[in-house]
Design an enzyme around this catalytic site. Structure first.
Site, PDB file in Angstrom:
ATOM      1  N   LEU A   1       1.024  -1.130  -0.090  1.00 22.46           N
ATOM      2  CA  LEU A   1       0.168   0.171  -0.016  1.00 22.46           C
ATOM      3  C   LEU A   1       0.825   1.149   0.028  1.00 22.46           C
ATOM      4  O   LEU A   1       0.440   2.308   0.456  1.00 22.46           O
ATOM      5  CB  LEU A   1      -0.795   0.146   1.192  1.00 22.46           C
TER       6      LEU A   1
ATOM      7  N   SER B   1       8.599  -2.189 -18.750  1.00 22.68           N
ATOM      8  CA  SER B   1       8.251  -0.794 -19.473  1.00 22.68           C
ATOM      9  C   SER B   1       8.861  -0.432 -20.691  1.00 22.68           C
ATOM     10  O   SER B   1       9.902  -0.915 -20.949  1.00 22.68           O
ATOM     11  CB  SER B   1       8.611   0.256 -18.315  1.00 22.68           C
TER      12      SER B   1
ATOM     13  N   TYR C   1      14.985   3.729 -12.930  1.00 25.49           N
ATOM     14  CA  TYR C   1      13.618   2.839 -13.139  1.00 25.49           C
ATOM     15  C   TYR C   1      13.794   2.106 -14.387  1.00 25.49           C
ATOM     16  O   TYR C   1      13.612   1.030 -14.365  1.00 25.49           O
ATOM     17  CB  TYR C   1      12.608   4.079 -13.119  1.00 25.49           C
TER      18      TYR C   1
ATOM     19  N   VAL D   1       0.469  11.461 -16.456  1.00 24.49           N
ATOM     20  CA  VAL D   1       0.207  12.637 -16.624  1.00 24.49           C
ATOM     21  C   VAL D   1      -1.378  12.950 -16.979  1.00 24.49           C
ATOM     22  O   VAL D   1      -1.622  13.922 -16.645  1.00 24.49           O
ATOM     23  CB  VAL D   1       1.110  13.212 -17.740  1.00 24.49           C
ATOM     24  N   ILE D   2      -1.775  11.810 -17.455  1.00 19.52           N
ATOM     25  CA  ILE D   2      -3.196  12.030 -17.912  1.00 19.52           C
ATOM     26  C   ILE D   2      -3.800  12.300 -16.242  1.00 19.52           C
ATOM     27  O   ILE D   2      -4.973  13.249 -16.647  1.00 19.52           O
ATOM     28  CB  ILE D   2      -3.828  10.719 -18.674  1.00 19.52           C
TER      29      ILE D   2
ATOM     30  N   GLY E   1      15.829  12.584 -17.551  1.00 22.26           N
ATOM     31  CA  GLY E   1      15.415  11.280 -18.043  1.00 22.26           C
ATOM     32  C   GLY E   1      14.131  11.274 -18.790  1.00 22.26           C
ATOM     33  O   GLY E   1      13.739  10.059 -19.039  1.00 22.26           O
TER      34      GLY E   1
HETATM   35  P1  NAD Z   1       0.774   1.695  -8.871  1.00 24.99           P
HETATM   36  O1  NAD Z   1       1.831   2.467  -8.271  1.00 24.99           O
HETATM   37  O2  NAD Z   1      -0.555   1.983  -8.905  1.00 24.99           O
HETATM   38  O3  NAD Z   1       1.000   0.141  -8.528  1.00 24.99           O
HETATM   39  C1  NAD Z   1       2.090  -0.233  -7.986  1.00 24.99           C
HETATM   40  C2  NAD Z   1       1.551  -1.228  -6.643  1.00 24.99           C
HETATM   41  O4  NAD Z   1       2.614  -1.968  -6.353  1.00 24.99           O
HETATM   42  C3  NAD Z   1       0.986  -0.240  -5.706  1.00 24.99           C
HETATM   43  O5  NAD Z   1      -0.187  -0.691  -5.177  1.00 24.99           O
HETATM   44  C4  NAD Z   1       1.965  -0.194  -4.586  1.00 24.99           C
HETATM   45  O6  NAD Z   1       1.543  -0.034  -3.301  1.00 24.99           O
HETATM   46  C5  NAD Z   1       2.728  -1.436  -4.703  1.00 24.99           C
HETATM   47  N1  NAD Z   1       3.814  -1.718  -4.296  1.00 24.99           N
HETATM   48  C6  NAD Z   1       5.255  -0.878  -4.363  1.00 24.99           C
HETATM   49  N2  NAD Z   1       6.066  -1.457  -3.806  1.00 24.99           N
HETATM   50  C7  NAD Z   1       5.612  -2.425  -3.178  1.00 24.99           C
HETATM   51  C8  NAD Z   1       6.530  -3.254  -2.410  1.00 24.99           C
HETATM   52  N3  NAD Z   1       7.832  -3.089  -1.949  1.00 24.99           N
HETATM   53  N4  NAD Z   1       5.913  -4.261  -1.769  1.00 24.99           N
HETATM   54  C9  NAD Z   1       4.591  -4.613  -2.306  1.00 24.99           C
HETATM   55  N5  NAD Z   1       3.836  -3.871  -3.041  1.00 24.99           N
HETATM   56  C10 NAD Z   1       4.412  -2.534  -3.440  1.00 24.99           C
HETATM   57  O7  NAD Z   1       1.290   1.767 -10.569  1.00 24.99           O
HETATM   58  P2  NAD Z   1       0.733   1.112 -11.596  1.00 24.99           P
HETATM   59  O8  NAD Z   1       0.615   2.328 -12.846  1.00 24.99           O
HETATM   60  O9  NAD Z   1      -0.518   0.186 -11.430  1.00 24.99           O
HETATM   61  O10 NAD Z   1       2.046   0.255 -12.101  1.00 24.99           O
HETATM   62  C11 NAD Z   1       1.979  -1.370 -12.021  1.00 24.99           C
HETATM   63  C12 NAD Z   1       3.224  -1.778 -12.707  1.00 24.99           C
HETATM   64  O11 NAD Z   1       3.398  -1.499 -14.172  1.00 24.99           O
HETATM   65  C13 NAD Z   1       4.523  -1.476 -12.476  1.00 24.99           C
HETATM   66  O12 NAD Z   1       5.479  -2.575 -12.332  1.00 24.99           O
HETATM   67  C14 NAD Z   1       4.988  -0.221 -13.436  1.00 24.99           C
HETATM   68  O13 NAD Z   1       6.426  -0.058 -13.419  1.00 24.99           O
HETATM   69  C15 NAD Z   1       4.459  -0.953 -14.604  1.00 24.99           C
HETATM   70  N6  NAD Z   1       4.371   0.134 -15.531  1.00 24.99           N
HETATM   71  C16 NAD Z   1       3.204   0.956 -15.390  1.00 24.99           C
HETATM   72  C17 NAD Z   1       3.094   1.905 -16.331  1.00 24.99           C
HETATM   73  C18 NAD Z   1       2.047   3.148 -16.507  1.00 24.99           C
HETATM   74  O14 NAD Z   1       2.102   4.016 -17.349  1.00 24.99           O
HETATM   75  N7  NAD Z   1       1.454   3.097 -15.357  1.00 24.99           N
HETATM   76  C19 NAD Z   1       3.674   1.888 -17.704  1.00 24.99           C
HETATM   77  C20 NAD Z   1       4.777   1.020 -17.685  1.00 24.99           C
HETATM   78  C21 NAD Z   1       5.150   0.009 -16.709  1.00 24.99           C
HETATM   79  C1  UD1 Z   2       5.184   6.515 -17.556  1.00 21.19           C
HETATM   80  C2  UD1 Z   2       5.010   5.638 -16.323  1.00 21.19           C
HETATM   81  C3  UD1 Z   2       6.151   4.870 -16.104  1.00 21.19           C
HETATM   82  C4  UD1 Z   2       6.386   3.813 -17.361  1.00 21.19           C
HETATM   83  C5  UD1 Z   2       6.562   4.616 -18.616  1.00 21.19           C
HETATM   84  C6  UD1 Z   2       6.325   3.956 -19.992  1.00 21.19           C
HETATM   85  C7  UD1 Z   2       3.909   6.710 -14.553  1.00 21.19           C
HETATM   86  C8  UD1 Z   2       3.923   7.764 -13.308  1.00 21.19           C
HETATM   87  N1  UD1 Z   2       5.008   6.583 -15.253  1.00 21.19           N
HETATM   88  O1  UD1 Z   2       6.667   7.336 -17.443  1.00 21.19           O
HETATM   89  O2  UD1 Z   2       5.737   3.712 -15.025  1.00 21.19           O
HETATM   90  O3  UD1 Z   2       7.229   2.926 -17.288  1.00 21.19           O
HETATM   91  O4  UD1 Z   2       5.431   5.734 -18.831  1.00 21.19           O
HETATM   92  O5  UD1 Z   2       6.230   4.551 -20.876  1.00 21.19           O
HETATM   93  O6  UD1 Z   2       2.694   6.044 -14.844  1.00 21.19           O
HETATM   94  N2  UD1 Z   2       4.198  15.627 -17.434  1.00 21.19           N
HETATM   95  C9  UD1 Z   2       4.014  17.167 -17.603  1.00 21.19           C
HETATM   96  N3  UD1 Z   2       3.294  17.557 -16.591  1.00 21.19           N
HETATM   97  C10 UD1 Z   2       2.843  16.854 -15.489  1.00 21.19           C
HETATM   98  C11 UD1 Z   2       3.386  15.609 -15.425  1.00 21.19           C
HETATM   99  C12 UD1 Z   2       4.070  14.782 -16.469  1.00 21.19           C
HETATM  100  O7  UD1 Z   2       4.476  17.724 -18.809  1.00 21.19           O
HETATM  101  O8  UD1 Z   2       2.128  17.379 -14.770  1.00 21.19           O
HETATM  102  C13 UD1 Z   2       5.185  14.883 -18.785  1.00 21.19           C
HETATM  103  C14 UD1 Z   2       6.309  14.349 -18.235  1.00 21.19           C
HETATM  104  O9  UD1 Z   2       7.599  15.243 -18.494  1.00 21.19           O
HETATM  105  C15 UD1 Z   2       6.422  13.215 -19.350  1.00 21.19           C
HETATM  106  C16 UD1 Z   2       5.015  12.986 -19.817  1.00 21.19           C
HETATM  107  O10 UD1 Z   2       4.072  14.082 -19.164  1.00 21.19           O
HETATM  108  O11 UD1 Z   2       7.111  14.021 -20.537  1.00 21.19           O
HETATM  109  C17 UD1 Z   2       4.778  11.575 -19.169  1.00 21.19           C
HETATM  110  O12 UD1 Z   2       4.942  11.735 -17.865  1.00 21.19           O
HETATM  111  P1  UD1 Z   2       4.550  10.689 -16.970  1.00 21.19           P
HETATM  112  O13 UD1 Z   2       3.136  10.311 -17.113  1.00 21.19           O
HETATM  113  O14 UD1 Z   2       5.244  10.867 -15.539  1.00 21.19           O
HETATM  114  O15 UD1 Z   2       4.906   9.274 -17.638  1.00 21.19           O
HETATM  115  P2  UD1 Z   2       6.271   8.800 -18.140  1.00 21.19           P
HETATM  116  O16 UD1 Z   2       7.699   9.470 -17.370  1.00 21.19           O
HETATM  117  O17 UD1 Z   2       6.492   8.630 -19.639  1.00 21.19           O
END
Ligand code: NAD
Ligand code: UD1
Length: 315
Positions: free
Chosen positions: A42, A128, A152, A196-197, A280
């Site tokens: 959590l 990712s 990451y 971002v969304i 990054g």
């Molecule tokens: P999220 O932060 O909502 O989900 C991650 C979950 O892992 C959370 O519920 C958090 O409490 C849990 N967690 C974190 N550290 C933990 C630990 N040490 N032990 C147990 N639980 C732990 O994020 P998400 O967007 O649902 O991402 C899920 C997976 O997808 C991640 O591996 C993330 O890197 C990957 N991913 C997400 C995106 C994206 O755009 N959201 C893109 C690429 C990859």
């Molecule tokens: C996201 C995911 C990461 C994943 C990757 C894969 C999250 C938080 N991060 O990273 O786990 O592995 O996609 O492509 O889900 N930005 C703004 N204003 C804001 C916030 C963001 O301009 O207020 C921009 C950022 O600089 C970036 C873009 O929006 O250029 C997307 O940002 P973010 O949603 O954090 O995602 P990534 O860094 O692409």
């Protein structure tokens, strides 16, 4: 889609209280598994996301850190692991490289050991698109040379390399999913590390100011969360012993375009402020989804605008 292969099976979802995880858990429970374990500390996930699921007799919620071997000790039978728990944010990984290493790398090795001990059929895990870093060829194919540009991205690349090695050394079958930018209901907006969304939509609905990092011309493939769930379940179902797949929508959008689409949907009247690009931050991220379509039968069902409308209606 038919995912009845999960019926009567023992399944673990790590990160199941998180954004992607809770959508996955809801889909799995519909297939009537014999047992569903959810491990989540959590740290970013919310118990409220899975409150209705936790009460079911076949579900066991383990509030633990996946980097600790003891977190999985009580599990004695398992067919499938869906490993999603991680430090998820690129900027957070720069600020907390040790936490990122511990969670994303040690946590992954813990899953490999668990998969070996219980002879799981398949380990499906979240990699990712961050493994690619900056690329010149768009859209990006899985065969591109990997060049992560953050702790990451590096942690996810190491996951993939361990998965490959453990398939050869220990016969552990795994599929890694290079998710692009996932969005949908239940993604938190209350942290600077949020996607971002969710941040833009939340701020537009409240009438708060919006910041764009860089010139806003960076492009992303935004993929709706239900399509990501589809990819994970298709991976578990497949007979493949090893795989690495892009998961996207196949379409790209710049941040400036995203801002405009959301502005029209929410009737937001302010202009964004432009700030220095984040460390990054990748300029161009565009998914080639040919491989996953061909090998797993993946078909994204939601275009960006459709997903945003669905999201807006649920907010
Ligand atoms: P999220 O932060 O909502 O989900 C991650 C979950 O892992 C959370 O519920 C958090 O409490 C849990 N967690 C974190 N550290 C933990 C630990 N040490 N032990 C147990 N639980 C732990 O994020 P998400 O967007 O649902 O991402 C899920 C997976 O997808 C991640 O591996 C993330 O890197 C990957 N991913 C997400 C995106 C994206 O755009 N959201 C893109 C690429 C990859
Ligand atoms: C996201 C995911 C990461 C994943 C990757 C894969 C999250 C938080 N991060 O990273 O786990 O592995 O996609 O492509 O889900 N930005 C703004 N204003 C804001 C916030 C963001 O301009 O207020 C921009 C950022 O600089 C970036 C873009 O929006 O250029 C997307 O940002 P973010 O949603 O954090 O995602 P990534 O860094 O692409």
């Amino acid at each position: 889609m038919n995912y009845s292969f999960l019926k009567g099976k023992h399944v673990l979802v790590t990160g199941g209280a998180g954004f992607i995880g809770h959508h996955l858990v809801k889909n799995i429970i519909n297939e009537k598994p014999a047992k569903l374990y959810i491990i989540d500390n959590l740290s970013t996930g919310l118990k409220g996301n899975i409150e209705d699921i936790i009460g079911l007799p076949e579900v066991e919620f383990i509030n633990e850190d996946i980097a600790k071997p003891s977190s999985v000790e009580s599990i004695q039978e398992l067919d499938y692991i869906f490993h999603l728990a991680a430090v998820v944010s690129v900027p957070k990984s720069f600020e907390m490289p040790f936490l990122t290493h511990r969670t994303n790398e040690s946590g992954f090795i813990n899953m490999l050991e668990l998969a070996r001990r219980l002879k799981v059929k398949k380990l499906c895990y979240a990699s990712s698109s961050a493994v690619y870093g900056e690329q010149t060829q768009m859209p990006i194919k899985e065969t591109a040379t990997l060049n992560p540009q953050s702790p990451y991205g590096l942690s996810k690349l190491l996951n993939e390399q361990y998965a490959k090695a453990f398939q050869e050394w220990e016969y552990i079958e795994s599929i890694g999913f290079r998710f692009f930018n996932v969005f949908g209901p239940g993604q938190r907006a209350d942290s600077p590390y949020s996607g971002v969304i969710s941040i833009f939509m939340d701020r537009m609905q409240k009438g708060d100011p919006i910041q764009i990092f860089g010139d806003g011309e960076q492009i992303r493939d935004f993929v709706y969360v239900e399509d990501v769930v589809q990819a994970l379940l298709l991976g578990a179902k497949s007979e493949k012993k090893f795989g690495l797949f892009n998961v996207g929508s196949g379409q790209t959008t710049s941040l400036n375009e995203l801002f405009e689409v959301l502005r029209n949907l929410t009737h937001y009247s302010q202009e964004p402020t432009y700030q220095e690009a984040r460390k990054g931050d990748i300029k161009k991220s565009s998914a080639d989804i040919g491989l996953i379509k061909e090998e797993l039968g993946y078909e994204p069902r939601f275009k960006l605008k459709e997903g945003l409308v669905k999201l807006l209606n649920k907010a």
